[in-house]
Design a protein around this motif. Structure first.
Motif, PDB file in Angstrom:
ATOM      1  N   ALA A  83       0.844  -1.202   0.000  1.00  0.00           N
ATOM      2  CA  ALA A  83       0.000   0.000   0.000  1.00  0.00           C
ATOM      3  C   ALA A  83       0.874   1.246   0.000  1.00  0.00           C
ATOM      4  N   ILE A  84       1.899   1.250   0.844  1.00  0.00           N
ATOM      5  CA  ILE A  84       2.782   2.421   0.897  1.00  0.00           C
ATOM      6  C   ILE A  84       3.549   2.568  -0.405  1.00  0.00           C
ATOM      7  N   MET A  85       3.902   1.424  -0.983  1.00  0.00           N
ATOM      8  CA  MET A  85       4.651   1.482  -2.237  1.00  0.00           C
ATOM      9  C   MET A  85       3.838   2.038  -3.385  1.00  0.00           C
ATOM     10  N   ILE A  86       2.558   1.679  -3.445  1.00  0.00           N
ATOM     11  CA  ILE A  86       1.774   2.153  -4.587  1.00  0.00           C
ATOM     12  C   ILE A  86       1.110   3.492  -4.298  1.00  0.00           C
ATOM     13  N   LEU A  87       1.174   3.924  -3.054  1.00  0.00           N
ATOM     14  CA  LEU A  87       0.537   5.193  -2.700  1.00  0.00           C
ATOM     15  C   LEU A  87       1.027   6.364  -3.560  1.00  0.00           C
ATOM     16  N   PRO A  88       2.334   6.536  -3.729  1.00  0.00           N
ATOM     17  CA  PRO A  88       2.795   7.649  -4.572  1.00  0.00           C
ATOM     18  C   PRO A  88       2.255   7.558  -5.995  1.00  0.00           C
ATOM     19  N   THR A  89       2.241   6.350  -6.561  1.00  0.00           N
ATOM     20  CA  THR A  89       1.721   6.187  -7.921  1.00  0.00           C
ATOM     21  C   THR A  89       0.268   6.639  -7.991  1.00  0.00           C
ATOM     22  N   VAL A  90      -0.551   6.087  -7.075  1.00  0.00           N
ATOM     23  CA  VAL A  90      -1.973   6.421  -7.102  1.00  0.00           C
ATOM     24  C   VAL A  90      -2.158   7.925  -6.903  1.00  0.00           C
ATOM     25  N   THR A  91      -1.441   8.496  -5.937  1.00  0.00           N
ATOM     26  CA  THR A  91      -1.628   9.916  -5.649  1.00  0.00           C
ATOM     27  C   THR A  91      -1.235  10.783  -6.839  1.00  0.00           C
ATOM     28  N   SER A  92      -0.076  10.515  -7.417  1.00  0.00           N
ATOM     29  CA  SER A  92       0.363  11.452  -8.457  1.00  0.00           C
ATOM     30  C   SER A  92      -0.496  11.328  -9.712  1.00  0.00           C
TER      31      SER A  92
END
Ligand SMILES: Nc1ncnc2c1ncn2[C@@H]1O[C@H](COP(=O)(O)OP(=O)(O)OP(=O)(O)O)[C@@H](O)[C@H]1O
Ligand SMILES: [Mg+2]
Lengths: 295, 306, 274
Positions: B170-179
């Motif tokens: 979840a933390i790893m994909i968080l930046p992808t999803v957010t940006s």
């Protein structure tokens, strides 16, 4: 008023969610800085690693990472640039172009473990090379080529159409126009893309585990003969990179100071990626300034 | 009337050999790189498919049993190859991590674009983009040295668990999803929001009734891209999930995924053996899933243009 | 009024083929020219002759097909994927719309200057030599000589002679446009196509360009697209009025601006539409 309250609650929720993100970000950076930075020393960077002893360094892994990075760029940048030129200037809209676009999309979005398996199949087993730096670089190049194609296509497309027309209207061929007008103008954009992709290559591990391998032979840094087994320059030797090293010491857990060493290596990795990112941003903004300056 | 159409020799007719050669050379060079890309894609698909099908064709494993069986025991006297637990593990960590990352990421994107754009663009955005570039082994390492002990001490179990894998992903994909969500919301036409405000809608009503529906395909794309990344991630998950082939009984139980089993074993098994072949079959499942994710993303982006 | 000319300065393998019959005063003959962008029929059946060593102005409201027509003369429309031209444009005895025309050679003889000044992001000197070098001129002395000569012809030499090796982007818009003209005439074309060359410039630069056009007419046949009626009447010998892809009227400029034969032309010139 109900709507007002709902609005207030929503705002608070969004602020809260962002706070969580910020907290996570801060924690990650703080963790790496607090645990990793103190481990980084000249000694840590320049002494060889050990599988069992405490207090070893990351010299070979660091060298391997940079060496694989450079080889990968040497393989993938020229091909990516040519592909970008093709997509931006030569490809005619149609089925074939759409198909190539799908290929690019696919190659760049496959999980790196899958690309790594393909590398294992082709560059390790079929060729009979075993684990080699060259096989590793070729494997990573597979997903870096499409990334470079995209970057380069965008960079070339963003060159003003007027410049291309100016060149063609002067009786210059398309290929010469590409070489002398479009590529020089697109260069900063391409360079930014190359540096950004370098960050990803530098941190890549899954695609390298079973292509470049998990070990490094004893290296003699005074031996510059690229065909010698103990030469760091030999591209047909196995090579554990920094990212792979972090994974392997953690999963094997044989050295007593795993956490400290991994923290130090992570910090080096993160700093490198940070430098690549900042460099790319800096070049981008320099270029922007140069383009918008009248004088 | 001048008759010129038959003219066959004129200085303006194509005849300059050098120039034609140079154009041809350029053409061939750029086309060959396109051909390399096509060849690579096809070779990758074909080779991995052939290799992945070996265990069914050569070793006679029943594909249905392979996918649905829950007993993975390649080294016993009577080896059995049921990979359901890994497939389940992959889907479980992917779904659960998306469940965490989606609200956080989209919420963060809304904050950055609608509530505090200045703050968001100047500070949050660059940092989040930077996080996209952090290598996955670093996430795995922090997960291993912080999250695993934390869960062991405060939640229960060994610490190595489905839960740890989920949180790390979840933390790893968080930046992808957010940006990507931020880009999607920024790309919405300005007048959409202004129109809603002009009608007296509150900010929340505008976000809920106008902005989210308008950006929905792009927001879903962001989530699916995150899921694709989670599904294919190997090392970070492998470091925290425990890699036990039994079916996890609870979220704090150890588990395994397709990628972790491949990572762990493909180097140790003999090339060409049954066990090795089944690992390539797991790889084929990964490949197929990647195709499916790409198709979903394509479908979503075709919806976006409407 | 026709004479037979033989091309002397080019090597042509078959001399008899090349002895074409050409009107002495005309450089271009446009016959039944139709241009399409996909389904969009942008230029309708245009028939016109362009005089040698004269300035021909193309006027008409926006979107009537002036640029499209102009760009077909040096095949610049080739780079627009769905553009298609039918009919004939005869230049030096050959239909330049033929598929087997070497557009690279053609564009050297029929040069084009665009609305927005588009110098290369290189030095002034390199802007001029870029195409010359490609055309095979390598001799430094020769290049220097052509650079000076072209800049003089473009009335730019005195302003830039001390900073030939500085970036062309540092020049003013008007200077940039004259540089673009200079680099085009450095190739010694016979036809110059100018697409609204001064519409993006201030009045003083505009006046300089107009002066320049009158100078250049001695050596070149010039076709200029303009939205400025005064400019058309000041610089051109003949004027063509386009409307919705049709060539409505084509005559001596003095006639077009004093007693046009078509009602539409009169309305356009007196500013009733467009
Ligand atoms: N690249 C293109 N693709 C499709 N249609 C085009 C293209 N360029 C021009 N057209 C169409 O062709 C017609 C003529 O356009 P053109 O640019 O020749 O007009 P113009 O007379 O030069 O106008 P302006 O005075 O505004 O420059 C217009 O209807 C225009 O929409
Ligand atoms: Mg125009």
């Amino acid at each position: 008023m109900n709507r007002k309250i709902a609005d207030r609650i929503a705002t608070i929720t969004f602020v809260g969610l962002s706070m969580i993100i910020v907290a996570i970000l801060l924690y990650l950076f703080a963790y790496i800085i607090m645990n990793g930075f103190s481990k980084i020393s000249w000694d840590f960077l320049t002494s060889p690693s050990s599988n069992i002893l405490a207090g070893s360094g990351i010299r070979d892994q660091l060298f391997n990472s940079f060496y694989i990075l450079i080889l990968t760029l040497i393989i993938s940048v020229p091909l990516g640039v040519l592909g970008g030129i093709y997509m931006a200037q030569y490809a005619k809209p149609g089925k074939l172009t759409n198909f190539i676009r799908s290929c690019i999309e696919m190659l760049s979005s496959l999980p790196s473990i899958v690309i790594g398996m393909f590398g294992l199949l082709v560059f390790v087993n079929t060729t009979g090379w075993g684990y080699t730096i060259f096989g590793g670089a070729l494997t990573i190049a597979i997903f870096n080529i499409p990334v470079m194609v995209r970057t380069c296509e965008d960079a070339i497309r963003s060159v003003p159409r007027e410049l291309k027309e100016a060149s063609l209207a002067l009786g210059i061929t398309q290929w010469h126009t590409v070489k002398t007008v479009l590529l020089p103008s697109a260069f900063p954009g391409i360079l930014t893309g190359v540096i950004l992709s370098a960050g990803r290559i530098f941190g890549e591990a899954a695609a390298l585990l079973y292509t470049a391998g998990l070990s490094t032979p004893r290296l003699d840094y005074t031996n510059w003969n690229p065909f010698a087994d103990n030469s760091p320059l030999n591209i047909f030797r196995p090579a554990e990179t920094l990212a792979v090293h972090i994974w392997s010491i953690n999963t094997q857990g044989l050295i007593p100071d795993v956490t400290e060493k991994a923290a130090g290596a992570s910090a080096v990795l993160v700093i490198s990626v940070l430098i690549f990112n900042l460099l790319a941003r800096w070049i981008g903004s320099m270029y922007y300034k140069k383009m918008t300056a009248t004088k | 009337m001048r008759n010129t159409t038959e003219l066959s020799s004129h200085r303006l007719l194509k005849s300059n050999k050098n120039r034609k050669d140079s154009e041809l050379k350029g053409n061939i060079i750029v086309k060959s790189s396109a051909i390399i890309i096509i060849t690579l894609t096809i070779a990758l698909t074909v080779f991995l498919s052939i290799k992945g099908l070996q265990s069914f064709i050569k070793n006679g494993i029943n594909p249905w049993d392979f996918i649905t069986g829950t007993n993975w025991n390649p080294t016993s006297e009577t080896p059995s190859f049921g990979s359901f637990n890994f497939i389940f593990g992959s889907f479980a960590v992917t779904m659960l991590s998306a469940l965490i990352a989606a609200p956080l990421g989209i919420g963060g994107a809304i904050f950055m674009t609608q509530i505090a754009p200045k703050w968001g663009n100047k500070l949050l955005r660059p940092v989040i983009e930077l996080l996209v570039g952090i290598p996955s082994v670093v996430y795995g390492f922090i997960g291993l040295s912080v999250l695993v002990p934390f869960i062991r001490n405060h939640v229960g179990g060994l610490g190595f668990s489905l839960l740890s894998g989920t949180i790390v992903l979840a933390i790893m994909i968080l930046p992808t999803v957010t940006s990507i969500s931020t880009d999607a919301l920024n790309a919405l036409p300005k007048n959409l929001r202004e129109g809603a405000y002009a009608l007296g809608a509150t900010r929340w009503q505008t976000i809920k009734k106008v902005l989210i529906p308008a950006a929905l395909p792009s927001l879903l794309t962001a989530i699916v891209l995150g899921m694709a990344r989670a599904f294919g991630e190997a090392l970070a998950v492998q470091m925290v999930i425990g890699n036990v082939s039994d079916f996890p009984n609870s979220i704090t139980d150890t588990a395994a995924t397709l990628t972790t089993i491949i990572t762990l074993n493909i180097g140790h098994t003999t090339y060409g053996s049954i066990e090795n072949n089944t690992l390539w079959s797991l790889g084929l499942i990964l490949l197929v899933m990647s195709f499916i994710f790409i198709l979903i993303i394509r479908f979503l982006s075709s919806r976006r243009k409407i | 009024m026709t004479i037979t000319i033989t091309d002397t300065n080019q090597s042509v393998s078959n001399p008899t083929e090349d002895q074409r019959v050409v009107d002495k005063e005309y450089i271009l003959h446009v016959e039944n020219l139709n241009i399409y962008y996909g389904e969009n029929w942008a230029v309708h059946n245009v028939q016109m002759e362009i005089e040698k060593n004269a300035v021909t102005a193309l006027i008409g409201p926006s979107g009537c097909g002036k640029s499209t027509f102009l760009r077909s003369i040096n095949r610049m429309n080739d780079i627009i994927p769905n553009a298609r031209a039918e009919g004939e444009i005869l230049y030096d005895g050959i239909n330049i719309l033929r598929d087997d025309i070497d557009v690279v050679a053609l564009r050297k003889e029929i040069g084009m200057v665009f609305q927005k000044p588009n110098p290369f992001p290189k030095s002034i000197y390199e802007n001029l030599t870029h195409a010359l070098k490609f055309a095979g001129i390598r001799n430094k002395g020769k290049l220097d000589q052509i650079v000076e000569e072209s800049l003089r012809k473009a009335a730019l030499w005195d302003e830039v002679k001390d900073r030939l090796h500085q970036s062309a982007l540092a020049l003013s818009g008007g200077q940039q446009q004259r540089l673009c003209i200079a680099r085009t005439i450095a190739l010694k074309p016979s036809v110059l196509l100018l697409d609204e060359p001064s519409s993006a410039l201030d009045p003083i630069s505009n006046a300089k360009i107009e002066e320049l056009i009158l100078q250049l007419k001695k050596d070149y046949s010039i076709i200029i697209v303009t939205h400025n009626m005064h400019q058309a009447s000041r610089v051109s010998d003949k004027t063509a009025f386009f409307l919705n892809g049709d060539l409505v009227e084509y005559d001596r400029t003095s006639k077009i601006f004093t007693k046009p034969s078509e009602k539409k032309t009169e309305q356009y010139i007196s500013g009733q539409f467009g």
